[in-house]
Every structure is written in structure tokens, then in C-alpha cells.
Design an enzyme around this catalytic site. Sequence first.
Site, mmCIF file in Angstrom:
data_model
loop_
_atom_site.group_PDB
_atom_site.id
_atom_site.type_symbol
_atom_site.label_atom_id
_atom_site.label_comp_id
_atom_site.label_asym_id
_atom_site.label_seq_id
_atom_site.Cartn_x
_atom_site.Cartn_y
_atom_site.Cartn_z
ATOM 1 N N GLU A 90 0.750 -1.153 -0.074
ATOM 2 C CA GLU A 90 0.042 0.018 -0.129
ATOM 3 C C GLU A 90 0.970 1.219 -0.007
ATOM 4 O O GLU A 90 1.788 1.325 0.820
ATOM 5 C CB GLU A 90 -0.880 0.142 1.184
ATOM 6 N N ASP B 102 -7.226 1.525 -8.391
ATOM 7 C CA ASP B 102 -7.866 2.953 -8.969
ATOM 8 C C ASP B 102 -7.817 2.835 -10.512
ATOM 9 O O ASP B 102 -6.914 2.388 -11.182
ATOM 10 C CB ASP B 102 -6.737 3.906 -8.443
ATOM 11 N N LYS C 119 -7.964 8.958 -17.062
ATOM 12 C CA LYS C 119 -7.528 9.689 -18.111
ATOM 13 C C LYS C 119 -6.225 8.957 -18.876
ATOM 14 O O LYS C 119 -5.552 8.233 -18.455
ATOM 15 C CB LYS C 119 -6.817 11.082 -17.685
ATOM 16 N N GLU D 119 -12.977 -5.134 1.163
ATOM 17 C CA GLU D 119 -13.987 -4.026 1.422
ATOM 18 C C GLU D 119 -14.632 -3.440 0.309
ATOM 19 O O GLU D 119 -15.762 -3.106 0.560
ATOM 20 C CB GLU D 119 -12.654 -3.078 2.290
ATOM 21 N N TYR D 120 -13.888 -2.974 -0.707
ATOM 22 C CA TYR D 120 -14.556 -2.309 -1.882
ATOM 23 C C TYR D 120 -15.493 -3.299 -2.431
ATOM 24 O O TYR D 120 -16.658 -2.734 -2.979
ATOM 25 C CB TYR D 120 -13.602 -1.724 -2.756
ATOM 26 N N GLU D 121 -15.402 -4.569 -2.492
ATOM 27 C CA GLU D 121 -16.244 -5.222 -3.033
ATOM 28 C C GLU D 121 -17.670 -5.498 -2.279
ATOM 29 O O GLU D 121 -18.701 -5.519 -2.937
ATOM 30 C CB GLU D 121 -15.488 -6.580 -3.094
HETATM 31 N N1 SAM Z 1 -7.642 -3.604 -2.531
HETATM 32 C C1 SAM Z 1 -8.924 -2.806 -1.387
HETATM 33 C C2 SAM Z 1 -10.126 -3.251 -1.562
HETATM 34 O O1 SAM Z 1 -10.355 -4.000 -2.720
HETATM 35 O O2 SAM Z 1 -10.913 -2.985 -0.605
HETATM 36 C C3 SAM Z 1 -8.572 -1.312 -1.604
HETATM 37 C C4 SAM Z 1 -8.895 -0.571 -2.902
HETATM 38 S S1 SAM Z 1 -8.640 0.974 -3.060
HETATM 39 C C5 SAM Z 1 -9.636 1.541 -4.208
HETATM 40 C C6 SAM Z 1 -7.116 1.098 -4.206
HETATM 41 C C7 SAM Z 1 -5.646 1.234 -3.130
HETATM 42 O O3 SAM Z 1 -4.674 0.727 -4.110
HETATM 43 C C8 SAM Z 1 -5.606 2.606 -2.397
HETATM 44 O O4 SAM Z 1 -5.551 2.304 -1.124
HETATM 45 C C9 SAM Z 1 -4.350 2.926 -3.040
HETATM 46 O O5 SAM Z 1 -3.570 3.706 -2.490
HETATM 47 C C10 SAM Z 1 -3.507 1.509 -3.459
HETATM 48 N N2 SAM Z 1 -2.590 1.856 -4.507
HETATM 49 C C11 SAM Z 1 -2.997 2.503 -5.711
HETATM 50 N N3 SAM Z 1 -1.906 2.659 -6.663
HETATM 51 C C12 SAM Z 1 -0.803 2.156 -6.052
HETATM 52 C C13 SAM Z 1 0.461 1.752 -6.280
HETATM 53 N N4 SAM Z 1 1.183 1.996 -7.349
HETATM 54 N N5 SAM Z 1 1.163 1.224 -4.922
HETATM 55 C C14 SAM Z 1 0.792 0.950 -4.087
HETATM 56 N N6 SAM Z 1 -0.626 1.143 -3.649
HETATM 57 C C15 SAM Z 1 -1.292 1.581 -4.634
#
Ligand code: SAM
Length: 217
Positions: free
Chosen positions: A68, A122, A126, A198-200
Site C-alpha cells: 500500500e 484505482d 485519463k 472491503e470495496y467489493e
Molecule cells: N484492495 C482494496 C479493496 O479492494 O478493498 C482497496 C482498494 S482501493 C480503491 C485501491 C488502493 O490501492 C488504495 O489504497 C491506493 O492507495 C492503493 N494503490 C494505488 N496505486 C498503488 C500503487 N502504485 N502502489 C501501491 N498502492 C497503490
Amino acid sequence: MRLRNIPGAKETIENNRFVVHQIQEKRNHWKDVFGNENPVHIEVGMGKGRFLMEMAALNPEINYVGIEMYDSVLLRAVQKMEEKAAQETAPGNLRFIRMDARELPLAFGKNEVDRIYLNFSDPWPKERHAKRRLTSRQFFERYDQILAPQGVVEFKTDNRPLFEFSLEETEEAGWKIMAHTFDLHHDPTMNEGNVMTEYEEKFSSMGNPIYKLIAGR
Ligand code: SAM
């Protein structure tokens, strides 16, 4: 996910026993970190770590590493692990790294990882940010450097454009789609043993279908 900056988060993480530091020294030595030869599975962008905590408890014969990039988010995972430790239920087969996943090949050696989970990554909508998507060809190149030959990438999302991009990009990267579904929760084969993130939970409770692909080489 990006939480508000939390004072003290960085220091707490720096001193926490569940967080692995000096990652370059751990490269090719993850067996020593866990004290066994078990396979290593990682989640890239793990958020607050709920998925991995459940997976680690269910599969004690697998070692898990959550990655993370934000202190404020990782702090939540660390706090949860400390709560579990206080009740003697913290899984011993789970560690965290705070880093940008672009640096994955600094943390893991060739073939050192057996599976990579990408959950609700994420979307970076864009076009000029496409290479930041965790399913971009640039990321597949990084996964190629650390994943064992039979290893797979498992990706779940509720974001249709990101999923369609990922299906195409996997093949552009020279990988194969080994399985995919546009409705995971109604696909008995692919949903078997599914652990919700959590997001699922959040998005499926709003009625969104969940998409999943499994990619290998
Ligand atoms: N995987 C979790 C879930 O499904 O509940 C969290 C999803 S959350 C939308 C995406 C997470 O990925 C965020 O906490 C973000 O900080 C992390 N993240 C995005 N790009 C990343 C990267 N390049 N390296 C490490 N973490 C990253």
C-alpha cells in the site's frame, strides 16, 4: 483510497512489527522473513488489508504480503493487526510494505512471488495516466520480473471500462486470460471460495456486478 493525512502515521508504521522495512535487503530472502518456505502471495493496493487478513487466516500454509502506498491507509491495517494481536488472533503469515508498486522488483526477486492479487485498483480514467493502472502493460512487465512461471495475476473490479482495458492490455502485454467473468457473484465456478474485499462488499451491496480475470503467461 486516500485518507486524510494522519499525524503520527508515518512514525507508527516505521516502528510496527507487521511492516517490513529495508525492502531491498528482503529481496530473495522472503523465506527468512516468514521463517518457512511457503508460497508468497501479494496484494498490490491492499487498502486497509481486510481481504489479506481473511485470506491469511484461511490459508496458514501461504505467506501474504500487502502493498500500500499511503501511510494513512496502511495505518488502518496496522491498527487492525494490533487489535487482533491483543486477542492473539493476528495471522503470523501476513506482513505489509508501504511503497509504490512501481518499485515491486526492488522488493521481490525473480520467481519469488506465486500469486498477485489486484482488487478494485484505482481506475486512472485519463488516457495520459493509463500507465499508472495496475493492469497496464508497464505493470505486467514488473509482475513478469517477480512472478513464478506458473504464477497468476487475479484482478477484480466493478469498473467496466477498467475491466475492458485490462482484458485487452493483458494480451497486449503478451499474457493470457486464463479465465474471466462479467458477474463474479453469479459465476459458481469463479466465485467458489471468493473472499470479498472491503470495496467489493461496498459496490456489490449497491447492486454493481463484479468483474474478474485471471491472467498467466
Ligand atoms: N484492495 C482494496 C479493496 O479492494 O478493498 C482497496 C482498494 S482501493 C480503491 C485501491 C488502493 O490501492 C488504495 O489504497 C491506493 O492507495 C492503493 N494503490 C494505488 N496505486 C498503488 C500503487 N502504485 N502502489 C501501491 N498502492 C497503490
